[in-house]
Design an enzyme around this catalytic site. Sequence first.
Site: not given
Length: 176
Positions: A5, A132
Site C-alpha cells: 500500500h 508501514s
Amino acid sequence: MTAGHVLYIKDSGVPGRDGRVKSIQVMPGRNGTTPPFDSVTSTNCRSVLGWTNSGDENYDYGAIVIPTELGSITGWFGFGAWPDADLLKTTGNIAGYPGDKPPSTLWYDSRGISAVNPLKVHIDIDTAGGQSGSAVYRIINGSRYAFAVHAYGGATTNSGTRITTQVYDNLVAWKA
C-alpha cells in the site's frame, strides 16, 4: 521491501490519488532533519496482483528497486521464510518512523510473536501510522533477518505480511 500500500494506493477516497506511485524517495536512517546517508529516487516499484488487483491484506507487500548500490553504504537486512514453530519462539523487532512521534525520528520496539498464520504474522509490538513497510525481523548471530513486512495496526495486535516461500521467491527475483 515495503508494504504494497506504500507503492500502490487503493481506495484512498482522494480523486486521482489511487494507483501505482510514480516515484518514491528512499532516505535510509533519517535523524530528524539530518539525512546521514545519501537518498535515492526510484521509479521502479514492484508489488503483486493480490494487492494491486484486489487490495487483499494477505498480499500487502512490494519492493522499491533502487538504481544505486546504496546498500553497500548502509548495509542490508537478510530475509527468509521460517516455519510457525520457529517464529512463535522468536523475538520480533521493528524500527520505523511512527507518525505520532517527532518527524523523521527512528523508533524501535521488540516483543515475542503473538500468532502466525500461513500468510500473516501478528505482533504485540507498539507501532503507529507511518511505519508501514518496516521489516519485522529477528536477530541471528548478530545479523538481522526480516520475516514479515509490517502493514497494519489492530485493536490487540499489529500485523504484517509473512515472508513465505512465494514472497521470498518474488523478493529474490525483484532484487535480481
